[in-house]
Write an enzyme that holds these catalytic residues in place. Structure first.
Site, PDB file in Angstrom:
ATOM      1  N   GLY A 169       0.829  -1.214   0.000  1.00 14.12           N
ATOM      2  CA  GLY A 169       0.000   0.000   0.000  1.00 14.12           C
ATOM      3  C   GLY A 169       0.856   1.253   0.000  1.00 14.12           C
ATOM      4  O   GLY A 169       2.077   1.200  -0.133  1.00 14.12           O
ATOM      5  N   PHE A 170       0.183   2.383   0.168  1.00  3.99           N
ATOM      6  CA  PHE A 170       0.871   3.679   0.114  1.00  3.99           C
ATOM      7  C   PHE A 170       1.898   3.804   1.243  1.00  3.99           C
ATOM      8  O   PHE A 170       3.111   3.874   0.993  1.00  3.99           O
ATOM      9  CB  PHE A 170      -0.190   4.789   0.160  1.00  3.99           C
ATOM     10  N   ASN A 217      -2.993  -8.429  -0.058  1.00  2.00           N
ATOM     11  CA  ASN A 217      -3.941  -9.088  -0.972  1.00  2.00           C
ATOM     12  C   ASN A 217      -4.254  -8.187  -2.176  1.00  2.00           C
ATOM     13  O   ASN A 217      -5.083  -8.536  -3.007  1.00  2.00           O
ATOM     14  CB  ASN A 217      -5.236  -9.488  -0.244  1.00  2.00           C
ATOM     15  N   THR A 251      -6.300  -2.789  -2.149  1.00  2.58           N
ATOM     16  CA  THR A 251      -6.089  -1.369  -2.502  1.00  2.58           C
ATOM     17  C   THR A 251      -4.613  -1.084  -2.792  1.00  2.58           C
ATOM     18  O   THR A 251      -4.292  -0.062  -3.378  1.00  2.58           O
ATOM     19  CB  THR A 251      -6.580  -0.417  -1.377  1.00  2.58           C
ATOM     20  N   LEU A 308      -2.186 -17.192   8.884  1.00  8.80           N
ATOM     21  CA  LEU A 308      -0.877 -16.760   8.398  1.00  8.80           C
ATOM     22  C   LEU A 308       0.179 -17.751   8.850  1.00  8.80           C
ATOM     23  O   LEU A 308       0.299 -18.032  10.032  1.00  8.80           O
ATOM     24  CB  LEU A 308      -0.495 -15.404   8.999  1.00  8.80           C
ATOM     25  N   TYR A 333     -14.591   1.593   9.266  1.00  5.20           N
ATOM     26  CA  TYR A 333     -13.157   1.851   9.459  1.00  5.20           C
ATOM     27  C   TYR A 333     -12.886   2.252  10.908  1.00  5.20           C
ATOM     28  O   TYR A 333     -12.007   1.689  11.564  1.00  5.20           O
ATOM     29  CB  TYR A 333     -12.733   2.962   8.504  1.00  5.20           C
TER      30      TYR A 333
END
Ligand code: UDP
Length: 310
Positions: free
Chosen positions: A10-11, A32, A35, A61, A145
């Site tokens: 991600g970012f 995954n 995003t 995991l 969120y």
């Protein structure tokens, strides 16, 4: 150190991977790609000590070998994304945090949670110190969120208290920089993309709501400092330079040299009116504070967006 990072494509995750590799650590990244994207990690592909595994952190995991640190960064983070992926967002905050903590427990590894200023909801105090408990609508569109991250914090503290896991909680405020997606939906990529393509800049509401924006390099430095601190309660990380969204629209327009108009669109439900971190704790504990001002950070981000838009 040998580290596992969830959401490493991600970012923020990918910038963390760069920094950790730079410092000579071994990094196992799982994502995954809901995003995030492997594109964000192309520069690390094939480098000794780096691996990327496509996996959903909400499922079991299995990581081979020892681990010194687990960094849990997997989650949609743009309001547009988490409202489009509400159940995935709740699952990664709840089940994903459980799995990531389970790995830390099994390996005797330290653990850092990427939490958020959204735990404060639409705050009634400004700036927000860590001791503020928040003002969150538990069933609104942002709750998927906000409540997932609040649960993640609660679970992290429970693993610390009950299992003695060496945990950290970073509350990350608005962050921006290269590698945000063009269609990320958050305000800075939206405004830059609109300004560079001479489209109207979409200000939600009357633009009087405030945010405080941290450049990515400052955020990554703050996270690294927190990783090394012996402190288990939440720590705000962000840049306290507060501004209105309308001011931001004008700054982006000026810095891009765009002739875009500014248009006003309906304010999304439960959009926080004010947001500004109280970073006293991070300053004192970590000796950290942001170094990159808005103009410098926006200039670098705009330059990056220009390269990906051509
Ligand atoms: N916003 C806006 N125009 C946009 C996107 C966002 O005016 O095109 C506003 C949004 O309503 C909020 C602020 O900018 O008040 C920051 O939104 P963002 O999605 O970046 O993240 P948030 O801080 O709300 O999580």
């Amino acid at each position: 150190m040998r580290l596992l990072i969830t959401g490493g494509a991600g970012f923020i995750g990918s910038h963390l991977c760069d920094m950790l590799m730079e410092k000579g650590h071994e990094v196992i990244c799982i994502d995954n790609f809901a995003t995030g994207t492997p594109q964000n990690l192309l520069q690390l592909e094939g480098r000794p000590g780096f691996s990327l595994v496509r996996q959903d952190v909400t499922e079991h995991l299995d990581v081979e070998g020892p681990l010194d640190y687990v960094l849990h960064f997997a989650s949609p983070a743009s309001p547009v994304d988490y409202m489009n992926l509400p159940i995935q967002t709740l699952k990664v905050g709840a089940l994903g945090t459980h799995k990531a903590l389970g790995v830390a427990k099994a390996k005797g590894a330290r653990f850092l949670l990427a939490s958020t200023s959204e735990v404060y909801g639409d705050p009634e105090v400004n700036p927000q110190p860590e001791g503020y408990w928040g003002h969150v609508n538990p069933i609104g569109p942002r709750s998927v969120y906000d409540e997932a991250k609040r649960f993640a914090e609660a679970l992290t503290m429970a693993y610390h208290r009950i299992h003695g896991i060496d945990t950290r909680i970073s509350r990350i405020f608005n962050t921006y920089g290269p590698r945000m997606r063009l269609k990320d939906g958050r305000v800075i990529p939206n405004f830059i993309m609109q300004a560079l393509s001479q489209q109207p800049i979409s200000v939600f509401g009357d633009g009087s709501q405030t945010r405080s924006f941290s450049y990515i390099s400052d955020m990554v430095a703050g996270i690294y400092a927190l990783m090394g601190a012996d402190y288990h309660l939440p720590v705000n990380l962000g840049n306290p330079q507060e501004m209105t969204v309308l001011e931001l629209a004008r700054r982006v327009r000026d810095l891009t040299g765009s002739s875009s108009s500014i248009v006003f669109r309906p304010l999304p439900q439960d959009d926080p009116q004010r947001r500004k971190p109280d970073i006293g704790r991070a300053r004192e504990l970590l000796g950290w504070e942001p170094k990159v001002g808005l103009e410098e950070g926006l200039t670098k981000t705009i330059a990056w967006f220009r390269t990906v838009m051509t």
